[in-house]
Every structure is written in C-alpha cells, then in structure tokens.
Write a protein that holds these residues in place. Sequence first.
Motif, PDB file in Angstrom:
ATOM      1  N   GLU A 142       0.821  -1.207   0.000  1.00 57.13           N
ATOM      2  CA  GLU A 142       0.000   0.000   0.000  1.00 57.13           C
ATOM      3  C   GLU A 142       0.857   1.259   0.000  1.00 57.13           C
ATOM      4  OE1 GLU A 142      -2.472  -0.453   3.396  1.00 57.13           O
ATOM      5  OE2 GLU A 142      -3.584  -2.163   2.566  1.00 57.13           O
ATOM      6  N   GLU A 143       1.913   1.273   0.802  1.00 56.04           N
ATOM      7  CA  GLU A 143       2.783   2.449   0.863  1.00 56.04           C
ATOM      8  C   GLU A 143       3.513   2.663  -0.458  1.00 56.04           C
ATOM      9  OE1 GLU A 143       3.086   4.824   3.107  1.00 56.04           O
ATOM     10  OE2 GLU A 143       1.445   3.874   4.213  1.00 56.04           O
ATOM     11  N   ALA A 144       3.932   1.575  -1.089  1.00 57.69           N
ATOM     12  CA  ALA A 144       4.602   1.689  -2.384  1.00 57.69           C
ATOM     13  C   ALA A 144       3.661   2.277  -3.433  1.00 57.69           C
ATOM     14  CB  ALA A 144       5.100   0.315  -2.831  1.00 57.69           C
ATOM     15  N   ALA A 145       2.404   1.811  -3.412  1.00 59.86           N
ATOM     16  CA  ALA A 145       1.423   2.325  -4.364  1.00 59.86           C
ATOM     17  C   ALA A 145       1.090   3.792  -4.075  1.00 59.86           C
ATOM     18  CB  ALA A 145       0.150   1.478  -4.298  1.00 59.86           C
ATOM     19  N   LEU A 146       0.953   4.130  -2.810  1.00 54.93           N
ATOM     20  CA  LEU A 146       0.618   5.509  -2.443  1.00 54.93           C
ATOM     21  C   LEU A 146       1.728   6.484  -2.825  1.00 54.93           C
ATOM     22  CD1 LEU A 146      -1.111   4.975   1.015  1.00 54.93           C
ATOM     23  CD2 LEU A 146      -2.172   5.844  -1.089  1.00 54.93           C
ATOM     24  N   ASP A 147       2.964   6.021  -2.784  1.00 54.03           N
ATOM     25  CA  ASP A 147       4.072   6.883  -3.194  1.00 54.03           C
ATOM     26  C   ASP A 147       3.928   7.273  -4.661  1.00 54.03           C
ATOM     27  OD1 ASP A 147       6.838   8.072  -2.898  1.00 54.03           O
ATOM     28  OD2 ASP A 147       7.254   6.537  -4.422  1.00 54.03           O
ATOM     29  N   VAL A 148       3.526   6.315  -5.487  1.00 53.10           N
ATOM     30  CA  VAL A 148       3.313   6.606  -6.907  1.00 53.10           C
ATOM     31  C   VAL A 148       2.148   7.577  -7.076  1.00 53.10           C
ATOM     32  CG1 VAL A 148       2.700   5.611  -9.153  1.00 53.10           C
ATOM     33  CG2 VAL A 148       4.227   4.365  -7.610  1.00 53.10           C
ATOM     34  N   ILE A 149       1.077   7.332  -6.357  1.00 53.87           N
ATOM     35  CA  ILE A 149      -0.124   8.161  -6.479  1.00 53.87           C
ATOM     36  C   ILE A 149       0.137   9.589  -6.001  1.00 53.87           C
ATOM     37  CG2 ILE A 149      -2.491   8.470  -5.624  1.00 53.87           C
ATOM     38  CD1 ILE A 149      -2.596   5.353  -5.439  1.00 53.87           C
ATOM     39  N   ARG A 150       0.753   9.712  -4.828  1.00 59.80           N
ATOM     40  CA  ARG A 150       0.965  11.043  -4.237  1.00 59.80           C
ATOM     41  C   ARG A 150       1.941  11.897  -5.044  1.00 59.80           C
ATOM     42  NH1 ARG A 150       1.613   8.188   1.619  1.00 59.80           N
ATOM     43  NH2 ARG A 150      -0.586   8.278   2.292  1.00 59.80           N
ATOM     44  N   ASN A 151       2.880  11.230  -5.698  1.00 52.69           N
ATOM     45  CA  ASN A 151       3.925  11.971  -6.421  1.00 52.69           C
ATOM     46  C   ASN A 151       3.783  11.888  -7.937  1.00 52.69           C
ATOM     47  OD1 ASN A 151       5.800  12.860  -4.123  1.00 52.69           O
ATOM     48  ND2 ASN A 151       5.565  10.666  -3.705  1.00 52.69           N
ATOM     49  N   ASN A 152       2.627  11.388  -8.388  1.00 52.30           N
ATOM     50  CA  ASN A 152       2.326  11.341  -9.819  1.00 52.30           C
ATOM     51  C   ASN A 152       3.460  10.691 -10.629  1.00 52.30           C
ATOM     52  OD1 ASN A 152       0.802  11.702 -12.146  1.00 52.30           O
ATOM     53  ND2 ASN A 152       1.619  13.764 -12.516  1.00 52.30           N
ATOM     54  N   LYS A 153       3.852   9.503 -10.196  1.00 57.19           N
ATOM     55  CA  LYS A 153       4.967   8.804 -10.844  1.00 57.19           C
ATOM     56  C   LYS A 153       4.500   7.736 -11.835  1.00 57.19           C
ATOM     57  CE  LYS A 153       8.174   9.227  -6.911  1.00 57.19           C
ATOM     58  NZ  LYS A 153       9.002   8.450  -5.948  1.00 57.19           N
ATOM     59  N   PHE A 154       3.225   7.764 -12.212  1.00 62.75           N
ATOM     60  CA  PHE A 154       2.662   6.699 -13.045  1.00 62.75           C
ATOM     61  C   PHE A 154       3.443   6.455 -14.334  1.00 62.75           C
ATOM     62  CE2 PHE A 154      -0.821   8.540 -10.596  1.00 62.75           C
ATOM     63  CZ  PHE A 154      -1.387   7.408 -10.018  1.00 62.75           C
ATOM     64  N   SER A 155       3.819   7.514 -15.010  1.00 60.75           N
ATOM     65  CA  SER A 155       4.421   7.388 -16.344  1.00 60.75           C
ATOM     66  C   SER A 155       5.925   7.591 -16.353  1.00 60.75           C
ATOM     67  CB  SER A 155       3.765   8.398 -17.300  1.00 60.75           C
ATOM     68  OG  SER A 155       2.390   8.121 -17.439  1.00 60.75           O
ATOM     69  N   GLY A 156       6.543   7.595 -15.201  1.00 65.44           N
ATOM     70  CA  GLY A 156       8.003   7.690 -15.157  1.00 65.44           C
ATOM     71  C   GLY A 156       8.648   6.343 -15.405  1.00 65.44           C
TER      72      GLY A 156
END
Length: 439
Positions: free
Chosen positions: A32-46
């Motif tokens: 969950e924390e790993a996924a939230l890091d992507v969501i909070r920092n908009n890292k989807f397309s990096g």
Amino acid sequence: MEKLAILGGTPAMNKKAPEDLFKWPIMGKEDEEAALDVIRNNKFSGTDITEKFQEEFAAWQGTKYAIAYCNGTAALTSAMFGIGLGKGDEIICPTKTYWGSVSQAINFGASAVFCNIDDNLSMDPDDIERCITPRTKAIMVVHYFAYPADMDRIMPIAKKYGLKVIEDVSHAQGGLYKGKKVGTFGDVAAMSLMSGKSFAAGELGILVTNDTKIYERAMAFGHYERNNKNYIKESDDLMPFAHIALGGIKGRANQLCSALARVQLKYYDERCTEIRKSMNYFWDLLDGLPGIRPLRVDESTGSNMAGWYSPHCLYIPEELHGLSVKRFCEAVRAEGVGTWDGGNFCLHTHPFFKDFDLRNSGKPSRIEYNDRDVRLDDSKCKPSEDKLCFSAPWFKHFDKEMIELHAKAFRKVIENHEQLVDGDLDKKQGGRWYGTENV
C-alpha cells in the motif's frame, strides 16, 4: 457406498474455508505504501521505479537484462521482434495455451505452426520435428500450468535446426527445471505478471534475456522513454530510428504496477514455498486413486512448480467406468469444492487461426506470406483434444484441516463414482471435449 451430494447426500465440505486460504495476491502495508508513493507523487508514467524493478528482477531471474511492459502479451510480442521474426517465417507453438503466446505472430507476417501436447499438457518433443520446415524461425515453449516443459529434449532440437527459442513463463515465474530457472534456457523469455498469476503485480509483463541484441531490439520495439538511444549501445542499425517505438506500440509499464512488483518480489519465493507445501500435501492425500493424474513434478529432481499457477489434473475416464469429466466436476462442486473441466481451448481449432484477415488482403493473415498452407497441418493436432483435465483448489496457505476436507470431496466422488455413470448424458455422447477460454 456413501451417497453423493449431487444425488441428495450430505456434502463433504462441512466447514467454510478461511478467507485467506485462496486469496491472492497477498497485499499488505508495504504494498500500500509503495502504491501511495506513486499516487501522491504522480509517478505513473516515469521510469525510475520500473528500472529498479528490472534490475532486481534480472538479478533474481539470473539474467543480464529484464524489461518491464504494460502486460505479458506486449512482452511476448517484443520477444518476437527481438529474435527477428518476420515475413514468411514460421513459429512453432503448443496448441494448448493462451492465445497471447503466439497470436501476435501475424503482426510480423509470420505463421503459427501448432505442435501436439504430451501427457503433462506441455509441448510434446516427439512432435516438434514434424513441424519444422526451412521457414521455421523459432519455437515458443510454454511452461503450461506451471509444469516445466521438457527442456532437455527441446533445446537439442532447436540447436540441431538453428532455431531461436522463446519461453513463455506466464504460468511458472520462478519455477525450476532440474535446478535451473525456467526462462533461462532459451534465447529470450517473457511472461505475464497480471493480477491472476502466481507472480501478481496488477497488470504487468516482463521480458528477460542474456542477449544484448535481443534486449536492444525489444527495447526499441515498444519502449521505453521518448529517446530510446539511451538503451541502444551495440545495435547500430537501430540508432537512426531512435525517438520512435519501432512497433508503433507504447509498451511502457505503469509504475503503480512496478512499485507493487518490487514488493511482491521480496516475498515471492517464501510464499511459493508455502503454496507448494500445501499443493503437494493435497495431491499426496489423493495419491493412487483411479481416474486422476495430477500435474506435478518430482521435486527430488531439482524441478518445482513455482507458485503452482492454476493447478490442474489429468482425467482418465476409462478408469472411472467412462464417467465424463464434466459430470465428475459437477459432482465435486456439489460436495462444496470448486472445480471445472478443461483448460485453454486448442488454438488450432479457433477461427482466428483459420480465416482471420487482419490486413484486408483477401487471404487469412496466418498464411498471408507463407508459400504453404500451414492450416493443413492442424489435423495432426487432434490428439491434443483427447487430453482431458480439470482444475484443482489453489491453496495459498498450509491449512491442514481445510486441505484434507477439500481432498475428501474429490476422494468421495472417485470412490462412489458408479452412482453417476447411468445418468451421465455426456458419457453417452462420447465424452466430448470441454474447454474454458480464459485461463
């Protein structure tokens, strides 16, 4: 005699299974924390998280390179481009597999040629040479239902004829064949890591190889960043085309899935060990019963079934007075245990591989650029449809009592199967083949 539940008896399964017995994947706070890091920092397309996962996966797999893709089909397609599959080529594939193993060959102007399966539902090495012609470019080996294909026999055939080998490891991530990981025998391997697989990371795929040329071609085909020249070091012929995905495909992984995959990889081997302990105990309880032959390896040889994706069992109706596999499964379900007859349908039977015309050329795409009609070989695949099978419970935890209850349901039906024979309409129709499409 014990009256079967389907005929009004008391079901063998008299207790509800714990919620986590079959729940998969196992997702916890770290995921969950790993996924939230992507969501909070908009890292989807990096690509930064994906690159870390690729490095970790390659080290775990024991290969020089790994490339993550948006799904397993994209990874397998890139593997085909990686080996240079092209117009007029032929690629041999077992007929019993998911369509994503080989359907995309038509995108390259190549023809799928279908090979029979053996009693383990895997590619039959005895049938491969029948399929080889001067046009044959590669063999697509599928480790079906987590059972490792017979690489000791397949690889010498490939070497004899100078063929490339792609391994589809979508059912067997982390599995061993005689002490060596599947996916490390051929020239390149690719696999799905979608949510239903034993290695589950949302919707993801990955390609692995030790061959630099294949890696760079695969990277250029449908990846990666906007400028692929950063990943092309030795393939001078690819450099002029940097900046554009050569397959016209954006196969880059969504980093939400890459983040989940990094966490799942940390615990994957440990969780697979418990799955194998559970599945082996289940099959040990049914050992020696007539009519069934579980798909499992002898682990004393150094092989294993990885995360035992989609456990299946061969069904031999002759040993149960001709009882059809469909009626058998209906009776087991009535005892309170889920099971279904069949596996993937045989690909050679589907209209896609007979008549589909992708390019509106007026000719079936499977044979559009071939000088022979490979569809005529499909009649030799009929024995594949004689391999009857059914699904078994896929235990994720070792719960001795619940595993024994599930085994009891199968044992009860087998030991009392004669109660079902007279009313078995499918038996009277010759035990016709049943197959599911979505495995």
